[in-house]
Write a protein that holds these residues in place. Structure first.
Motif, PDB file in Angstrom:
ATOM      1  N   GLY A 197       0.863  -1.183   0.000  1.00 55.02           N
ATOM      2  CA  GLY A 197       0.000   0.000   0.000  1.00 55.02           C
ATOM      3  C   GLY A 197       0.892   1.224   0.000  1.00 55.02           C
ATOM      4  N   THR A 198       0.619   2.170  -0.904  1.00 59.41           N
ATOM      5  CA  THR A 198       1.445   3.382  -0.959  1.00 59.41           C
ATOM      6  C   THR A 198       0.566   4.622  -0.955  1.00 59.41           C
ATOM      7  N   GLY A 199       1.009   5.623  -0.213  1.00 51.72           N
ATOM      8  CA  GLY A 199       0.323   6.920  -0.172  1.00 51.72           C
ATOM      9  C   GLY A 199      -1.129   6.830   0.255  1.00 51.72           C
ATOM     10  N   LEU A 200      -1.412   5.962   1.237  1.00 50.42           N
ATOM     11  CA  LEU A 200      -2.809   5.736   1.619  1.00 50.42           C
ATOM     12  C   LEU A 200      -3.337   6.860   2.496  1.00 50.42           C
TER      13      LEU A 200
ATOM     14  N   ALA B  85     -14.412  14.515   9.708  1.00 49.19           N
ATOM     15  CA  ALA B  85     -13.315  15.477   9.835  1.00 49.19           C
ATOM     16  C   ALA B  85     -12.078  14.815  10.450  1.00 49.19           C
ATOM     17  N   THR B  86     -12.184  13.506  10.738  1.00 45.94           N
ATOM     18  CA  THR B  86     -11.072  12.824  11.400  1.00 45.94           C
ATOM     19  C   THR B  86     -10.133  12.170  10.388  1.00 45.94           C
ATOM     20  N   PRO B  87      -8.889  12.633  10.298  1.00 46.50           N
ATOM     21  CA  PRO B  87      -7.956  11.949   9.409  1.00 46.50           C
ATOM     22  C   PRO B  87      -7.435  10.682  10.087  1.00 46.50           C
ATOM     23  N   ALA B  88      -7.834   9.526   9.576  1.00 44.97           N
ATOM     24  CA  ALA B  88      -7.379   8.249  10.158  1.00 44.97           C
ATOM     25  C   ALA B  88      -6.037   7.859   9.546  1.00 44.97           C
ATOM     26  N   LEU B  89      -5.928   8.027   8.224  1.00 39.73           N
ATOM     27  CA  LEU B  89      -4.652   7.801   7.538  1.00 39.73           C
ATOM     28  C   LEU B  89      -4.320   9.061   6.752  1.00 39.73           C
ATOM     29  N   VAL B  90      -3.087   9.490   6.828  1.00 42.33           N
ATOM     30  CA  VAL B  90      -2.663  10.729   6.161  1.00 42.33           C
ATOM     31  C   VAL B  90      -1.766  10.388   4.974  1.00 42.33           C
ATOM     32  N   ASP B  91      -0.758   9.563   5.251  1.00 43.46           N
ATOM     33  CA  ASP B  91       0.147   9.128   4.199  1.00 43.46           C
ATOM     34  C   ASP B  91       0.825   7.850   4.688  1.00 43.46           C
ATOM     35  N   ALA B  92       0.143   6.737   4.440  1.00 44.56           N
ATOM     36  CA  ALA B  92       0.656   5.475   4.963  1.00 44.56           C
ATOM     37  C   ALA B  92       1.195   4.610   3.834  1.00 44.56           C
ATOM     38  N   THR B  93       2.383   4.094   4.068  1.00 49.56           N
ATOM     39  CA  THR B  93       3.034   3.209   3.113  1.00 49.56           C
ATOM     40  C   THR B  93       3.474   1.959   3.854  1.00 49.56           C
ATOM     41  N   ILE B  94       3.193   0.803   3.257  1.00 53.73           N
ATOM     42  CA  ILE B  94       3.471  -0.465   3.934  1.00 53.73           C
ATOM     43  C   ILE B  94       3.608  -1.558   2.888  1.00 53.73           C
ATOM     44  N   CYS B  95       4.492  -2.508   3.127  1.00 46.30           N
ATOM     45  CA  CYS B  95       4.513  -3.667   2.234  1.00 46.30           C
ATOM     46  C   CYS B  95       4.639  -4.939   3.056  1.00 46.30           C
ATOM     47  N   VAL B  96       4.116  -6.015   2.500  1.00 46.83           N
ATOM     48  CA  VAL B  96       4.135  -7.309   3.164  1.00 46.83           C
ATOM     49  C   VAL B  96       4.777  -8.304   2.209  1.00 46.83           C
ATOM     50  N   ARG B  97       5.827  -8.964   2.682  1.00 50.86           N
ATOM     51  CA  ARG B  97       6.472  -9.967   1.835  1.00 50.86           C
ATOM     52  C   ARG B  97       5.842 -11.324   2.096  1.00 50.86           C
TER      53      ARG B  97
ATOM     54  N   SER C  79      -3.824   5.806  16.173  1.00 52.44           N
ATOM     55  CA  SER C  79      -2.849   6.268  15.176  1.00 52.44           C
ATOM     56  C   SER C  79      -3.207   5.838  13.750  1.00 52.44           C
ATOM     57  N   GLY C  80      -4.174   4.915  13.604  1.00 54.49           N
ATOM     58  CA  GLY C  80      -4.597   4.515  12.258  1.00 54.49           C
ATOM     59  C   GLY C  80      -4.263   3.081  11.886  1.00 54.49           C
ATOM     60  N   LYS C  81      -3.813   2.285  12.862  1.00 60.56           N
ATOM     61  CA  LYS C  81      -3.394   0.908  12.574  1.00 60.56           C
ATOM     62  C   LYS C  81      -4.537   0.061  11.999  1.00 60.56           C
ATOM     63  N   SER C  82      -5.687   0.106  12.659  1.00 58.45           N
ATOM     64  CA  SER C  82      -6.815  -0.718  12.193  1.00 58.45           C
ATOM     65  C   SER C  82      -7.294  -0.257  10.827  1.00 58.45           C
ATOM     66  N   THR C  83      -7.334   1.041  10.626  1.00 56.32           N
ATOM     67  CA  THR C  83      -7.752   1.565   9.320  1.00 56.32           C
ATOM     68  C   THR C  83      -6.793   1.084   8.235  1.00 56.32           C
ATOM     69  N   LEU C  84      -5.504   1.089   8.543  1.00 55.90           N
ATOM     70  CA  LEU C  84      -4.502   0.614   7.586  1.00 55.90           C
ATOM     71  C   LEU C  84      -4.736  -0.865   7.264  1.00 55.90           C
ATOM     72  N   LEU C  85      -4.978  -1.668   8.301  1.00 56.86           N
ATOM     73  CA  LEU C  85      -5.258  -3.096   8.087  1.00 56.86           C
ATOM     74  C   LEU C  85      -6.517  -3.270   7.232  1.00 56.86           C
TER      75      LEU C  85
ATOM     76  N   ARG D 292       2.203   6.518  13.049  1.00 57.85           N
ATOM     77  CA  ARG D 292       2.046   7.673  13.942  1.00 57.85           C
ATOM     78  C   ARG D 292       1.207   8.732  13.260  1.00 57.85           C
ATOM     79  N   ASP D 293       0.131   9.150  13.913  1.00 58.29           N
ATOM     80  CA  ASP D 293      -0.760  10.169  13.344  1.00 58.29           C
ATOM     81  C   ASP D 293      -1.118   9.868  11.886  1.00 58.29           C
ATOM     82  N   GLY D 294      -1.464   8.630  11.612  1.00 59.13           N
ATOM     83  CA  GLY D 294      -1.905   8.264  10.264  1.00 59.13           C
ATOM     84  C   GLY D 294      -0.803   8.154   9.234  1.00 59.13           C
ATOM     85  N   THR D 295       0.435   8.186   9.698  1.00 55.61           N
ATOM     86  CA  THR D 295       1.561   8.157   8.769  1.00 55.61           C
ATOM     87  C   THR D 295       2.463   6.960   9.057  1.00 55.61           C
ATOM     88  N   SER D 296       2.857   6.245   7.998  1.00 51.76           N
ATOM     89  CA  SER D 296       3.846   5.187   8.158  1.00 51.76           C
ATOM     90  C   SER D 296       4.746   5.146   6.940  1.00 51.76           C
ATOM     91  N   HIS D 297       5.966   4.721   7.178  1.00 51.44           N
ATOM     92  CA  HIS D 297       6.930   4.551   6.088  1.00 51.44           C
ATOM     93  C   HIS D 297       7.430   3.131   6.174  1.00 51.44           C
TER      94      HIS D 297
END
Ligand code: ADP
Ligand code: ADP
Length: 225
Positions: free
Chosen positions: A7-10, A16-28, A41-47, A214-219
């Motif tokens: 997932g890139t740039g999610l 009005a609640t930003p759950a994800l702002v800019d989340a990037t993640i990969c699963v091998r 911080s947005g973990k469940s939304t990312l999942l 953190r705050d909807g952001t992951s790298h």
């Protein structure tokens, strides 16, 4: 090598609640990836985005060369049923069915005959060390046993990715550790990757790799653009 799921740039906003702002993640393929971060911080939304349950407002999700965000709802739900497994904090087993029937259910829905479905389900209960609760209903087993049954059910159709959202969140630490030990052993044997959402370092210790939201952001350093 290309990740199995990326997932890139999610971005995802609820009202009005930003759950994800800019989340990037990969699963091998086959890895156990812990998604850490404080509550909210947005973990469940990312999942949920990665699993195709929630549509992100922006960004791309690619699973095995196919773009999830470009699929129809029907294609996405078929993909989820076939290739993904899910374990939640609690309450995921059907109370009217026995534990064995619960584990056999995904195979039955897939059209497998009862006998064969229950034979395979029994094998998974055994691997998760809960063969003894096969004929009990979820209401009659302990929290730790129930979660091990839930793990068996998540694996019975041999998914390539298991999504686990705080799978030990309702358990004491001893039972939590046992669930994590058996979950990671079984998924490794099955060759399935795990996306493990947790805020506990003790749970994340069972992973191969960690990313922090953190705050909807992951790298994700593993992701080569
Ligand atoms: P975490 O899993 O890290 O606790 P979540 O992804 O659950 O974080 O939530 C991130 C933010 O989005 C929080 O502020 C939460 O209240 C909000 N949120 C999550 N899901 C919804 C929803 N369905 N409706 C409204 N707000 C939501
Ligand atoms: P069979 O040997 O006929 O496949 P089993 O009851 O042993 O029947 O296994 C049920 C399912 O679980 C099969 O699809 C099998 O591929 C898979 N399986 C069997 N053993 C393991 C194991 N140790 N780890 C992961 N999957 C397994």
């Amino acid at each position: 090598t290309t990740p199995l799921l990326a997932g890139t740039g999610l971005r995802k906003t609820y009202g009005a609640t930003p759950a994800l702002v800019d989340a990037t993640i990969c699963v091998r393929a086959g890895e156990v990836l812990a998604v850490m971060g404080p509550s909210g911080s947005g973990k469940s939304t990312l999942l949920h985005c990665l699993a195709g349950i929630v549509a992100p407002d922006a960004g791309r999700i690619v699973y095995d060369g196919r773009e999830l965000t470009a699929m129809s709802d029907r294609e996405r739900s078929a993909l989820r049923r076939r290739e993904f497994g899910f374990v939640f904090q609690f309450g995921q087993l059907v109370p009217e069915l026995t534990c064995l029937e619960n584990v056999a259910l995904p195979l039955r829905l897939d059209g497998l005959k009862r006998r064969e479905a229950e034979r395979r389900a029994a094998g998974w209960l055994d691997r998760l060390e809960v063969a003894d609760v096969a004929d009990k209903r979820p209401g009659e087993v302990s929290g730790g046993q129930g979660q091990r049954v839930a793990v068996a059910r998540a694996l019975v159709h041999q998914p390539r990715v298991v999504f686990a959202d705080e799978p030990t969140g309702a358990l004491d630490s001893l039972n939590g550790e046992r669930v994590m030990r058996l979950l990671t052993r079984a998924t490794r044997e099955a060759g399935a990757a795990v996306v493990l959402v947790t805020h506990e370092t003790r749970v994340a210790a069972y992973s191969d790799r960690e990313i922090v939201v953190r705050d909807g952001t992951s790298h994700d350093a593993e992701l080569v653009a």
